[in-house]
Write an enzyme that holds these catalytic residues in place. Sequence first.
Site, PDB file in Angstrom:
ATOM      1  N   LYS A  83       0.834  -1.205   0.000  1.00  0.00           N
ATOM      2  CA  LYS A  83       0.000   0.000   0.000  1.00  0.00           C
ATOM      3  C   LYS A  83       0.871   1.258   0.000  1.00  0.00           C
ATOM      4  O   LYS A  83       0.534   2.255  -0.660  1.00  0.00           O
ATOM      5  CB  LYS A  83      -0.918   0.002   1.229  1.00  0.00           C
ATOM      6  CG  LYS A  83      -1.799   1.254   1.336  1.00  0.00           C
ATOM      7  CD  LYS A  83      -2.721   1.416   0.134  1.00  0.00           C
ATOM      8  CE  LYS A  83      -3.484   2.755   0.174  1.00  0.00           C
ATOM      9  NZ  LYS A  83      -4.514   2.781   1.223  1.00  0.00           N
ATOM     10  N   LYS A 124      -0.182  11.626   5.445  1.00  0.00           N
ATOM     11  CA  LYS A 124       0.204  10.611   6.443  1.00  0.00           C
ATOM     12  C   LYS A 124       0.797   9.383   5.750  1.00  0.00           C
ATOM     13  O   LYS A 124       1.829   8.845   6.174  1.00  0.00           O
ATOM     14  CB  LYS A 124      -1.021  10.233   7.273  1.00  0.00           C
ATOM     15  CG  LYS A 124      -0.812   9.129   8.296  1.00  0.00           C
ATOM     16  CD  LYS A 124      -1.228   7.743   7.781  1.00  0.00           C
ATOM     17  CE  LYS A 124      -2.710   7.679   7.470  1.00  0.00           C
ATOM     18  NZ  LYS A 124      -3.115   6.303   7.056  1.00  0.00           N
TER      19      LYS A 124
END
Length: 296
Positions: free
Chosen positions: A172, A240
């Site tokens: 990811k 983030k």
Amino acid sequence: MPSKVAFIGLGTMGLPMAVNLSSAGFDVTGYNRSPHKAQALAQRGGQAASSIAAAVDGADAVITMLPDSPDVETVLLGEGGVFATAPEGALVIDMSTIIPETARALAQEGEKRGFCVLDAPVSGGESGAIAGKLAVMVGGPKTDVEAAAPLFEAVGATFVRVGPAGAGQTVKAANQLIVAGNLQLVAEALVFLEGHGVDAEAAMSVLGGGMAGSAVLEQKGAGMRQRRFEPGFRAELHDKDMRIATSAAREAGVAIPVAALAAQFMAALCAQGDGALDHSALLKIVEQLSGRQSPS
């Protein structure tokens, strides 16, 4: 095959995923810190719980979809959390995007307590979550991934086991590097086209039919042309994710210079107060650097 599912975290992505699980025939109970989100699930075929313990009561599988690593740690490890209250042997599937090392640590702790823990972050944004066409990248034991397959099929168009615990989060991170870089280049191309007075809609249409075509161009191009930045995926969350990816790259001793630059642009967008906008708002940074204003 799991039949009773607890879903914790019913935000932009979590709610439609939980709804799709309910539509697929699973008995879904949801919990969210904001109770109205759980009520939204109850209105669409699921059930609402007032606590984590109530949500996981009798669950075969527990899915978490939360903003960041500390949130997942709190929900799984905290007092009254999943590991303290869920039935032993339950599948625990974290579909958030968190630090790979945190995912590995949670899997180890869960195994000690008798749980089957998978990290299964997704890609596809809000539209993919609503349509049930997410891409799911899964880390964990093969047998547990096979047991969770019906759940992944209910929320995604594809799922792939990419390795042991933490591997899903690593993949990811790579996904987020590619998406951020692509968004940045689409933004630059659009400002470039507009700077030359070219019909941007026509230009991006033909670009999308060639090697420059991408899911980012297809899904985000129109909104970027029209300066519509309603969040399908908030910039602050991508910021983030980029911090996770750049940190993981340093740990592995891998150079990612282009991605690091894209990470700086995403951080700048958030620093200017635009973190709640869609990540495609990177276009605003390109306009500023170019000394240009959005066309009226």
